[in-house]
Design an enzyme around this catalytic site. Structure first.
Site, mmCIF file in Angstrom:
data_model
loop_
_atom_site.group_PDB
_atom_site.id
_atom_site.type_symbol
_atom_site.label_atom_id
_atom_site.label_comp_id
_atom_site.label_asym_id
_atom_site.label_seq_id
_atom_site.Cartn_x
_atom_site.Cartn_y
_atom_site.Cartn_z
ATOM 1 N N LYS A 68 0.856 -1.180 0.000
ATOM 2 C CA LYS A 68 0.000 0.000 0.000
ATOM 3 C C LYS A 68 0.890 1.226 0.000
ATOM 4 C CE LYS A 68 -2.104 2.021 3.478
ATOM 5 N NZ LYS A 68 -3.016 2.323 4.607
ATOM 6 N N ARG A 113 -9.789 -1.170 8.005
ATOM 7 C CA ARG A 113 -8.853 -2.094 8.659
ATOM 8 C C ARG A 113 -8.331 -1.514 9.964
ATOM 9 N NH1 ARG A 113 -3.907 0.780 9.309
ATOM 10 N NH2 ARG A 113 -2.603 0.739 7.435
ATOM 11 N N GLN A 141 -11.679 9.188 10.644
ATOM 12 C CA GLN A 141 -11.733 7.784 11.040
ATOM 13 C C GLN A 141 -12.440 7.546 12.372
ATOM 14 O OE1 GLN A 141 -8.314 5.306 10.506
ATOM 15 N NE2 GLN A 141 -7.385 6.654 9.016
ATOM 16 N N MET A 222 -4.322 4.627 18.562
ATOM 17 C CA MET A 222 -4.401 4.372 17.125
ATOM 18 C C MET A 222 -3.685 5.420 16.280
ATOM 19 S SD MET A 222 -6.254 1.686 17.522
ATOM 20 C CE MET A 222 -6.553 1.240 15.817
ATOM 21 N N GLY A 223 -3.215 6.509 16.881
ATOM 22 C CA GLY A 223 -2.745 7.631 16.081
ATOM 23 C C GLY A 223 -1.288 7.623 15.668
ATOM 24 N N ASP A 225 1.782 6.635 13.927
ATOM 25 C CA ASP A 225 2.210 5.767 12.833
ATOM 26 C C ASP A 225 3.353 6.377 12.033
ATOM 27 O OD1 ASP A 225 0.917 7.847 11.588
ATOM 28 O OD2 ASP A 225 -0.531 6.615 10.514
ATOM 29 N N LYS A 229 5.343 11.159 16.183
ATOM 30 C CA LYS A 229 3.981 11.187 16.684
ATOM 31 C C LYS A 229 3.910 10.424 18.007
ATOM 32 C CE LYS A 229 0.539 10.826 13.662
ATOM 33 N NZ LYS A 229 -0.299 10.313 12.547
#
Length: 311
Positions: A68, A113, A141, A222-223, A225, A229
């Site tokens: 991806k 996902r 999201q 979840m943030g 990546d 961060k």
């Protein structure tokens, strides 16, 4: 002939529940050593325009390899056509021959996902009697994160917190359109009340101190990546039962980057699902899942969109 699946088709072919099923199977394959991740590339685009990345993997159970490519462009609202800030596409190839099978628009699939792995983590790690869900972050999201979480636990209260009242109200409206009632709260009030907390922000500093998190709380971070961060307080990362999607990625792109000593105690969600390591060990334990986003997650939902079944 290469198959092309656009955003509309991808959304119609892969639901959140489809994504949960596909992602869980892929995580189990990874834990069993029958699927592989390749090194991820994640870099800032010059002049601060955005973040671009390439993540790739091998999924033998579906007979495919793929990647991806895409990322996050925070200034997209300034453009006349206002494209989504998240832009990505997945390419899928035959594992046996290397021939291309298809190109799949991956904006919805990335959202699906990501929400799916959050639901899987809640199901594996949150207390069975969890009733209050809090989400910090009101971006695109966020609504799917809440919707997927409700597949994992029957939450009776949903609290929303974010940087602006306008963002919180917009998220509440989006959730109401999906039949989900939610109420605004401050970050402190939401975290202190929650049995499960979801954070999905582009933060570079901790969103709340560890002391606000009650015993027995589960958190989905979840943030984070991308290098730099960070959403979690270092004390919480080291004190909680730390579960990650991939240890190497968490160490370079996720919460372990800022707290390297936490790596020694980290385990993967795939291993928890496989039963080779414990997840939650008691009702009072604080558990933390750090999601950096795996190429296998992208590959397995793209396979669903292309109609490729596991072998």
């Amino acid at each position: 002939m290469m198959i092309v699946v656009d955003e509309t088709e991808a959304r119609s072919r892969v639901s959140l529940s489809d994504a949960v099923e596909a992602v869980e199977a892929a995580l189990r394959d990874l834990a069993a050593g029958t699927a592989r991740l390749f090194p991820a590339v994640r870099e800032r685009v010059a002049e601060g325009r955005g973040t671009f990345g390439v993540k790739s993997a091998e999924l033998p159970s579906a007979g495919i390899v793929g990647l991806k490519a895409g990322g996050y462009w925070p200034g997209n609202a300034r453009h006349a056509d206002k494209p989504d800030n998240h832009q990505s596409t997945t390419l899928v190839f035959e594992r046996e021959t290397g021939r291309v099978i298809g190109a799949v628009a991956a904006n919805w699939l990335t959202e699906a996902r990501t929400a799916a792995v959050g639901a899987i983590a809640i199901r594996a790690l949150a207390r069975e009697d969890a009733t209050t869900l809090a989400i910090i972050g009101t971006g695109k999201q966020a609504a799917s994160q809440v919707e997927a979480a409700l597949l994992a636990r029957p939450f009776t209260r949903v609290l929303l917190a974010g940087r602006s009242p306008e963002g919180v109200e917009a998220l509440r409206d989006r959730l109401a359109a999906r039949g989900i009632e939610a109420a605004p709260a401050t970050v402190e009030a939401a975290v202190r009340a929650a049995d499960v907390v979801i954070t999905i922000t582009p933060a570079a500093e901790p969103l709340f101190p560890a002391e606000w998190v009650r015993p027995g709380t589960h958190i989905n971070a979840m943030g984070s990546d991308t290098r730099g961060k960070r959403e979690m307080d270092g004390e919480l990362v080291t004190a909680a039962r730390l579960v990650v999607d991939d240890i190497e990625q968490s160490a370079t792109l996720g919460e372990i980057e800022a707290v390297p000593q936490a790596r020694a105690g980290a385990v993967t969600l795939g291993d928890v699902l496989a039963g080779t390591v414990p997840g939650r060990t008691d009702a009072a334990e604080r558990t933390l899942f750090d999601s950096t986003g795996l190429a296998l997650q992208d590959l397995c939902v793209a396979a669903r969109a292309l109609g490729i079944a596991a072998r």
